[in-house]
Design a protein around this motif. Structure first.
Motif, PDB file in Angstrom:
ATOM      1  N   MET A   1      15.248  56.836  24.603  1.00  0.00           N
ATOM      2  CA  MET A   1      16.249  57.766  24.528  1.00  0.00           C
ATOM      3  C   MET A   1      16.267  58.804  23.586  1.00  0.00           C
ATOM      4  O   MET A   1      16.144  58.435  22.641  1.00  0.00           O
ATOM      5  N   ASP A   2      16.536  59.988  23.890  1.00  0.00           N
ATOM      6  CA  ASP A   2      16.570  61.069  23.155  1.00  0.00           C
ATOM      7  C   ASP A   2      17.447  60.617  21.990  1.00  0.00           C
ATOM      8  O   ASP A   2      18.646  59.937  22.310  1.00  0.00           O
ATOM      9  N   SER A   3      17.325  61.249  20.901  1.00  0.00           N
ATOM     10  CA  SER A   3      18.276  61.045  19.501  1.00  0.00           C
ATOM     11  C   SER A   3      19.465  61.400  19.881  1.00  0.00           C
ATOM     12  O   SER A   3      20.424  60.984  19.461  1.00  0.00           O
ATOM     13  N   ILE A   4      19.701  62.692  20.444  1.00  0.00           N
ATOM     14  CA  ILE A   4      21.095  63.185  20.606  1.00  0.00           C
ATOM     15  C   ILE A   4      21.695  62.556  21.736  1.00  0.00           C
ATOM     16  O   ILE A   4      22.917  62.217  21.612  1.00  0.00           O
ATOM     17  N   LEU A   5      21.266  62.080  22.826  1.00  0.00           N
ATOM     18  CA  LEU A   5      21.837  61.380  23.716  1.00  0.00           C
ATOM     19  C   LEU A   5      22.412  60.073  23.222  1.00  0.00           C
ATOM     20  O   LEU A   5      23.419  59.638  23.616  1.00  0.00           O
ATOM     21  N   SER A   6      21.547  59.433  22.265  1.00  0.00           N
ATOM     22  CA  SER A   6      21.697  58.059  21.596  1.00  0.00           C
ATOM     23  C   SER A   6      23.099  58.237  20.594  1.00  0.00           C
ATOM     24  O   SER A   6      23.967  57.562  20.720  1.00  0.00           O
ATOM     25  N   ALA A   7      22.834  59.371  20.061  1.00  0.00           N
ATOM     26  CA  ALA A   7      24.007  59.874  19.037  1.00  0.00           C
ATOM     27  C   ALA A   7      25.402  60.007  19.828  1.00  0.00           C
ATOM     28  O   ALA A   7      26.350  59.592  19.507  1.00  0.00           O
ATOM     29  N   LEU A   8      25.225  60.753  20.867  1.00  0.00           N
ATOM     30  CA  LEU A   8      26.774  61.048  21.718  1.00  0.00           C
ATOM     31  C   LEU A   8      26.909  59.671  22.368  1.00  0.00           C
ATOM     32  O   LEU A   8      28.243  59.453  22.761  1.00  0.00           O
ATOM     33  N   SER A   9      26.230  58.890  23.031  1.00  0.00           N
ATOM     34  CA  SER A   9      26.488  57.518  23.457  1.00  0.00           C
ATOM     35  C   SER A   9      27.338  56.752  22.643  1.00  0.00           C
ATOM     36  O   SER A   9      28.349  55.950  22.668  1.00  0.00           O
ATOM     37  N   ASN A  10      26.879  56.527  21.376  1.00  0.00           N
ATOM     38  CA  ASN A  10      27.540  55.898  20.353  1.00  0.00           C
ATOM     39  C   ASN A  10      28.605  56.490  20.032  1.00  0.00           C
ATOM     40  O   ASN A  10      29.710  55.609  19.860  1.00  0.00           O
ATOM     41  N   TYR A  11      28.816  57.743  19.711  1.00  0.00           N
ATOM     42  CA  TYR A  11      30.233  58.445  19.432  1.00  0.00           C
ATOM     43  C   TYR A  11      31.213  58.276  20.684  1.00  0.00           C
ATOM     44  O   TYR A  11      32.340  57.957  20.322  1.00  0.00           O
ATOM     45  N   LYS A  12      30.601  58.376  21.808  1.00  0.00           N
ATOM     46  CA  LYS A  12      31.676  58.020  22.858  1.00  0.00           C
ATOM     47  C   LYS A  12      32.263  56.702  22.748  1.00  0.00           C
ATOM     48  O   LYS A  12      33.427  56.624  23.196  1.00  0.00           O
ATOM     49  N   ASN A  13      31.572  56.095  22.540  1.00  0.00           N
ATOM     50  CA  ASN A  13      32.099  54.501  22.200  1.00  0.00           C
ATOM     51  C   ASN A  13      33.000  54.453  21.170  1.00  0.00           C
ATOM     52  O   ASN A  13      33.970  53.651  21.209  1.00  0.00           O
ATOM     53  N   LEU A  14      32.559  55.275  19.952  1.00  0.00           N
ATOM     54  CA  LEU A  14      33.524  55.176  18.996  1.00  0.00           C
ATOM     55  C   LEU A  14      35.152  55.690  19.155  1.00  0.00           C
ATOM     56  O   LEU A  14      35.943  55.337  18.630  1.00  0.00           O
ATOM     57  N   LEU A  15      35.082  56.630  20.174  1.00  0.00           N
ATOM     58  CA  LEU A  15      36.407  57.260  20.684  1.00  0.00           C
ATOM     59  C   LEU A  15      37.332  56.105  20.907  1.00  0.00           C
ATOM     60  O   LEU A  15      38.519  56.438  20.979  1.00  0.00           O
ATOM     61  N   ASN A  16      36.898  54.980  21.299  1.00  0.00           N
ATOM     62  CA  ASN A  16      37.789  53.831  21.737  1.00  0.00           C
ATOM     63  C   ASN A  16      38.308  52.916  20.185  1.00  0.00           C
ATOM     64  O   ASN A  16      38.866  51.984  20.539  1.00  0.00           O
ATOM     65  N   TYR A  17      37.759  53.373  19.304  1.00  0.00           N
ATOM     66  CA  TYR A  17      38.213  52.499  18.038  1.00  0.00           C
ATOM     67  C   TYR A  17      38.704  53.418  16.892  1.00  0.00           C
ATOM     68  O   TYR A  17      38.527  54.712  16.857  1.00  0.00           O
ATOM     69  N   ASN A  18      39.659  52.648  16.016  1.00  0.00           N
ATOM     70  CA  ASN A  18      39.824  53.355  14.824  1.00  0.00           C
ATOM     71  C   ASN A  18      39.371  52.403  13.657  1.00  0.00           C
ATOM     72  O   ASN A  18      39.498  51.181  13.945  1.00  0.00           O
ATOM     73  N   TYR A  19      39.285  52.973  12.563  1.00  0.00           N
ATOM     74  CA  TYR A  19      39.115  51.901  11.410  1.00  0.00           C
ATOM     75  C   TYR A  19      40.240  52.020  10.544  1.00  0.00           C
ATOM     76  O   TYR A  19      40.501  53.062  10.266  1.00  0.00           O
ATOM     77  N   ASN A  20      40.455  50.956  10.013  1.00  0.00           N
ATOM     78  CA  ASN A  20      41.810  50.897   9.051  1.00  0.00           C
ATOM     79  C   ASN A  20      41.290  50.325   7.738  1.00  0.00           C
ATOM     80  O   ASN A  20      40.711  49.414   7.543  1.00  0.00           O
ATOM     81  N   PHE A  21      41.279  51.257   6.628  1.00  0.00           N
ATOM     82  CA  PHE A  21      40.828  50.796   5.427  1.00  0.00           C
ATOM     83  C   PHE A  21      42.094  50.696   4.441  1.00  0.00           C
ATOM     84  O   PHE A  21      43.114  51.536   4.515  1.00  0.00           O
ATOM     85  N   VAL A  22      41.852  49.717   3.331  1.00  0.00           N
ATOM     86  CA  VAL A  22      42.706  49.786   2.094  1.00  0.00           C
ATOM     87  C   VAL A  22      41.650  50.089   1.127  1.00  0.00           C
ATOM     88  O   VAL A  22      40.820  49.173   0.883  1.00  0.00           O
ATOM     89  N   ILE A  23      41.923  50.983   0.489  1.00  0.00           N
ATOM     90  CA  ILE A  23      41.225  51.545  -1.168  1.00  0.00           C
ATOM     91  C   ILE A  23      41.818  51.390  -2.377  1.00  0.00           C
ATOM     92  O   ILE A  23      42.890  52.024  -2.180  1.00  0.00           O
ATOM     93  N   ALA A  24      41.240  50.959  -3.147  1.00  0.00           N
ATOM     94  CA  ALA A  24      41.926  51.066  -4.549  1.00  0.00           C
ATOM     95  C   ALA A  24      41.091  51.995  -5.468  1.00  0.00           C
ATOM     96  O   ALA A  24      40.084  52.138  -5.518  1.00  0.00           O
ATOM     97  N   CYS A  25      42.074  52.881  -6.046  1.00  0.00           N
ATOM     98  CA  CYS A  25      41.437  53.766  -6.710  1.00  0.00           C
ATOM     99  C   CYS A  25      42.515  54.019  -7.974  1.00  0.00           C
ATOM    100  O   CYS A  25      43.905  54.129  -7.712  1.00  0.00           O
TER     101      CYS A  25
END
Length: 195
Positions: A1-25
């Protein structure tokens, strides 16, 4: 699979998710919600540098052209800027190849810091946080910035190991999870808060 198609497929999957972080600074806890939007893809893979070939900025047209193979690795390689951008260390080919694994870079055990612009005088990036992550002996730099008039953050820049290093104020992960937008399920990736 082309790299750009693979990158897009992965990103389209990420559109279904959020990441929640707690960071200490500085002994302060900061909550960060990382969200993804289709319009962000164009910039994250570095298409803004490929000015000598035709790539639509509209995400629907762009996604359609990548998925129908009208924009593929061979087409992108026709740009003279694909592997080296003038007056820059940017490498679009490396960026796309790394972006295929962007979710793994986010979820991996990685380094986070508060991004401080004046510690990086050669950079034009405006960001709140920098995540450095290494998998498969490749290091990705991911920059997060608060979206305009919203509380969530976007990934405003992504690239692979640059020529010059980027720094910030040391911070620590306290918590990471991945939340599915479709069913509200949550997968905890790291939890030091309950220790």
């Amino acid at each position: 699979m082309d790299s750009i198609l693979s990158a897009l497929s992965n990103y389209k999957n990420l559109l279904n998710y959020n990441y929640n972080f707690v960071i200490a600074c500085n002994k302060q806890k900061e909550n960060v919600k990382l969200t993804f939007e289709a319009k962000d893809f164009y910039h994250l893979v570095g298409f803004q540098y490929l000015t000598d070939i035709d790539i639509p900025k509209n995400e629907k047209q762009l996604f359609k052209k990548v998925e129908s193979f009208r924009i593929n690795d061979e087409y992108l390689s026709k740009s003279i800027y694909y592997t080296k951008v003038e007056s820059s260390f940017a490498n679009v080919k490396e960026r796309i190849e790394g972006f295929k694994d962007v979710d793994k870079f986010i979820e991996n055990k990685n380094i986070v810091c508060k991004y401080i612009k004046n510690k990086n005088p050669s950079s034009s990036i405006k960001a709140d946080y920098l995540i450095k992550s290494t998998i498969y002996n490749r290091t990705a730099y991911m920059f997060l910035r608060k979206r305009n008039k919203r509380n969530d953050h976007c990934m405003c820049s992504f690239f692979m190991q640059p020529q010059n290093d980027y720094n910030g104020q040391k911070a620590y992960w306290l918590y990471k999870d991945r939340e599915c937008i479709l069913d509200n399920s949550v997968e905890v990736l790291l939890d030091k808060l309950s220790e």
